[in-house]
Enzyme design. Structure first.
Site, mmCIF file in Angstrom:
data_model
loop_
_atom_site.group_PDB
_atom_site.id
_atom_site.type_symbol
_atom_site.label_atom_id
_atom_site.label_comp_id
_atom_site.label_asym_id
_atom_site.label_seq_id
_atom_site.Cartn_x
_atom_site.Cartn_y
_atom_site.Cartn_z
ATOM 1 N N HIS A 171 50.791 15.455 56.723
ATOM 2 C CA HIS A 171 51.170 15.794 57.954
ATOM 3 C C HIS A 171 50.895 17.172 58.391
ATOM 4 O O HIS A 171 51.593 17.577 59.410
ATOM 5 C CB HIS A 171 52.819 15.377 57.849
ATOM 6 C CG HIS A 171 53.051 13.961 57.456
ATOM 7 N ND1 HIS A 171 53.352 13.126 58.607
ATOM 8 C CD2 HIS A 171 52.910 13.337 56.354
ATOM 9 C CE1 HIS A 171 53.593 12.062 57.988
ATOM 10 N NE2 HIS A 171 53.472 11.993 56.621
ATOM 11 N N GLU A 189 38.745 32.256 39.723
ATOM 12 C CA GLU A 189 38.707 33.408 38.918
ATOM 13 C C GLU A 189 37.412 33.175 38.231
ATOM 14 O O GLU A 189 36.575 34.046 37.881
ATOM 15 C CB GLU A 189 39.738 33.765 38.319
ATOM 16 C CG GLU A 189 40.057 35.384 38.481
ATOM 17 C CD GLU A 189 41.484 35.801 37.913
ATOM 18 O OE1 GLU A 189 42.204 36.475 38.602
ATOM 19 O OE2 GLU A 189 41.625 35.508 36.452
ATOM 20 N N LYS A 222 42.785 46.804 43.141
ATOM 21 C CA LYS A 222 43.690 47.604 42.362
ATOM 22 C C LYS A 222 43.337 48.989 42.625
ATOM 23 O O LYS A 222 44.216 50.178 42.611
ATOM 24 C CB LYS A 222 43.236 47.112 40.742
ATOM 25 C CG LYS A 222 44.078 45.850 40.456
ATOM 26 C CD LYS A 222 43.913 45.856 39.122
ATOM 27 C CE LYS A 222 44.245 44.160 38.499
ATOM 28 N NZ LYS A 222 43.749 44.001 37.088
HETATM 29 O O1 PA5 Z 1 43.092 35.622 34.269
HETATM 30 C C1 PA5 Z 1 43.356 36.945 34.178
HETATM 31 O O2 PA5 Z 1 42.899 37.757 33.413
HETATM 32 C C2 PA5 Z 1 44.360 37.477 35.359
HETATM 33 O O3 PA5 Z 1 44.959 36.761 36.296
HETATM 34 C C3 PA5 Z 1 45.406 38.194 34.684
HETATM 35 O O4 PA5 Z 1 46.172 37.510 33.793
HETATM 36 C C4 PA5 Z 1 46.367 39.164 35.499
HETATM 37 O O5 PA5 Z 1 45.637 40.078 36.292
HETATM 38 C C5 PA5 Z 1 47.490 39.881 34.605
HETATM 39 O O6 PA5 Z 1 46.869 40.623 33.855
HETATM 40 P P1 PA5 Z 1 47.625 41.356 32.694
HETATM 41 O O7 PA5 Z 1 47.978 40.240 31.863
HETATM 42 O O8 PA5 Z 1 46.673 42.114 32.048
HETATM 43 O O9 PA5 Z 1 48.844 42.204 33.348
#
Ligand code: PA5
Length: 445
Positions: free
Chosen positions: A306, A285, A420
């Protein structure tokens, strides 16, 4: 407590390139430390280990104690950065069979990290006839997966205990002021913990996001933060030549520039499986944007030798491995002696499995390096709280420095929004934004 980077399985050519990239890495570190780079309002994790002793930290420990005394099952609701760190820590420290060996702690289940009906029903079944507490974690307070799960578990708790008792069993971790979850928490008087404004989800394991579930599991969160502090003190002050965190960032970038587009995180201990997931989120990310980025993948060896072992040894030469080698283990199991010896294992009878596992680590590193897969070995002292905190800080800093070296903003995740928005449009959410998506996709509801 320590992580040591071993260059033993890197070629002379790659090692020599370290000097060429040194200035870039040092500059990337400087803009991280001085908060001068892109996304610099998300650097709260950088000095968190220096200032964790807050009133909230005390309250986390108090709530954890209360939860442990109040329930048999603790459901942690969250997705991505809002659950991976806690789950990774608990499995790393307590093992994958934590729920069977939990001692005084409740069973812990993670929900709201998918939209599978079967998965949530399984957790609900586990809760039947047991006392339950819930910790819902969402920074934005509007993520669909945990929001659905929270609705279901709130309804479950309220119908089991009534609104007043349910209130005592719901713990909310969210933004200090904004979002639907904050509104629900305030309206119902739930105990809340704050996700700091300046720390993104994937950097949040050492905040209330991770610390409450980790403390409920019975892990020592003070030791964890002390470990993070030790890593911070070391890796923010050591010169490049002696700084394994900066060297790790350097080698990743060198290998990427030399055609190694995939980083395979490897561990020889199943307790690391969720740490692998945490690493995949952290690096994927943070770096995967603007058409760039190393694709992080993971394996647990020797299991995956394996399965994926074949492609790693002889497939396309576009990957490198980062092996987290846990050097010491308190777990003692030796290979038994057998008079008949049909399986011809007597030559290793009496030897500890942990030592055999580390020999497998070495043998594989030799084979994969010879097969054209460079190996970065990170030796971690042992699987305890201090080492966990140390390792988390090591990877967070390495990720920021690596991302800046790559030329991206390591702290945003604009690409996550696309699915989303489409999903909400397809589900019929009202609003101009979703009307436009529906028009573009030519969908009539
Ligand atoms: O690293 C990030 O920002 C994302 O993985 C969020 O943690 C994830 O999308 C969850 O978001 P939120 O905490 O707003 O529900």
């Amino acid at each position: 407590m320590a992580i040591k980077l071993s260059e033993k399985y890197l070629s002379e050519d790659i090692k020599a390139k370290k000097q060429e990239i040194k200035t870039e890495i040092e500059n990337a570190f400087k803009i991280t430390a001085n908060k001068e780079g892109k996304g610099n309002d998300f650097l709260g994790w950088y000095d968190l280990p220096d200032r964790y002793q807050t009133q909230e930290f005390k309250e986390i420990k108090e709530s954890a104690k209360e939860i442990r005394s109040m329930c048999d099952v603790f459901v942690v609701i969250g997705i991505g950065g809002s659950y991976l760190g806690a789950r990774a820590a608990i499995e790393f420290l307590k093992g994958q069979m934590f729920n069977s060996f939990r001692g005084d702690a409740p069973e812990i289940y993670f929900s709201g990290n998918n939209i599978s009906s079967a998965s949530i029903n399984d957790i609900l079944k586990v809760c039947e006839g047991k006392d339950v507490c819930v910790n819902v974690i969402s920074k934005s307070g509007k993520t669909v997966e945990p929001a659905i799960s929270f609705r279901i578990f709130r309804e479950f708790l309220e119908s089991k205990y009534g609104k007043e008792e349910a209130k005592k069993r719901i713990f909310v971790t969210t933004d200090k002021a904004r979002g639907a979850l904050k509104t629900i928490a305030d309206k119902n008087g739930y105990k809340t913990f704050v996700v700091p404004d300046d720390i993104g989800g994937r950097y949040s394991v050492l905040t209330p996001v991770g610390l409450l579930p980790i403390a409920v599991a019975g892990c020592d969160i003070d030791a964890m933060l002390l470990g993070a502090k030790a890593a911070k003190d070391a890796f923010t002050s050591l010169p490049f030549e002696e700084n394994d965190c900066l060297k790790y960032a350097a080698y990743r970038n060198i290998l990427y520039r030399n055609g190694k587009k995939i980083e395979l995180y490897a561990s020889y201990n199943p307790c690391f499986a969720l740490m692998n997931e945490w690493l995949k989120q952290l690096f994927g990310e943070s770096e995967g944007k603007d058409g760039k980025g190393i694709l992080p993948d993971s394996v647990i060896y020797s299991t995956d030798l394996h399965s994926l072992g074949q492609i790693v040894q002889q497939g396309e030469r576009n990957l490198f491995e980062t092996v987290v080698d846990i050097v010491n283990s308190d777990s003692k199991t030796a290979v038994p002696f057998d008079v008949e010896d049909f399986d011809e294992l007597n030559y290793i009878s009496g030897r500890q499995m942990h030592d055999i596992n580390r020999i497998a680590t070495k043998a594989t590193a030799i084979a994969h390096t010879e097969g054209g897969v460079p190996n970065i070995i990170l030796e971690l002292d042992k699987a305890d709280e201090e080492n966990f905190g140390y390792m988390v800080y090591f990877f967070e800093l390495a990720c920021a420095v690596s991302g800046y070296t790559l030329g991206v903003n390591p702290f945003d995740q604009p690409g996550v929004e696309a699915y989303k928005a489409n999903m909400l449009a397809l589900l019929g959410k009202e609003g101009e934004k979703y009307d436009n998506i529906r028009k573009e996709l030519n969908i009539n509801l």
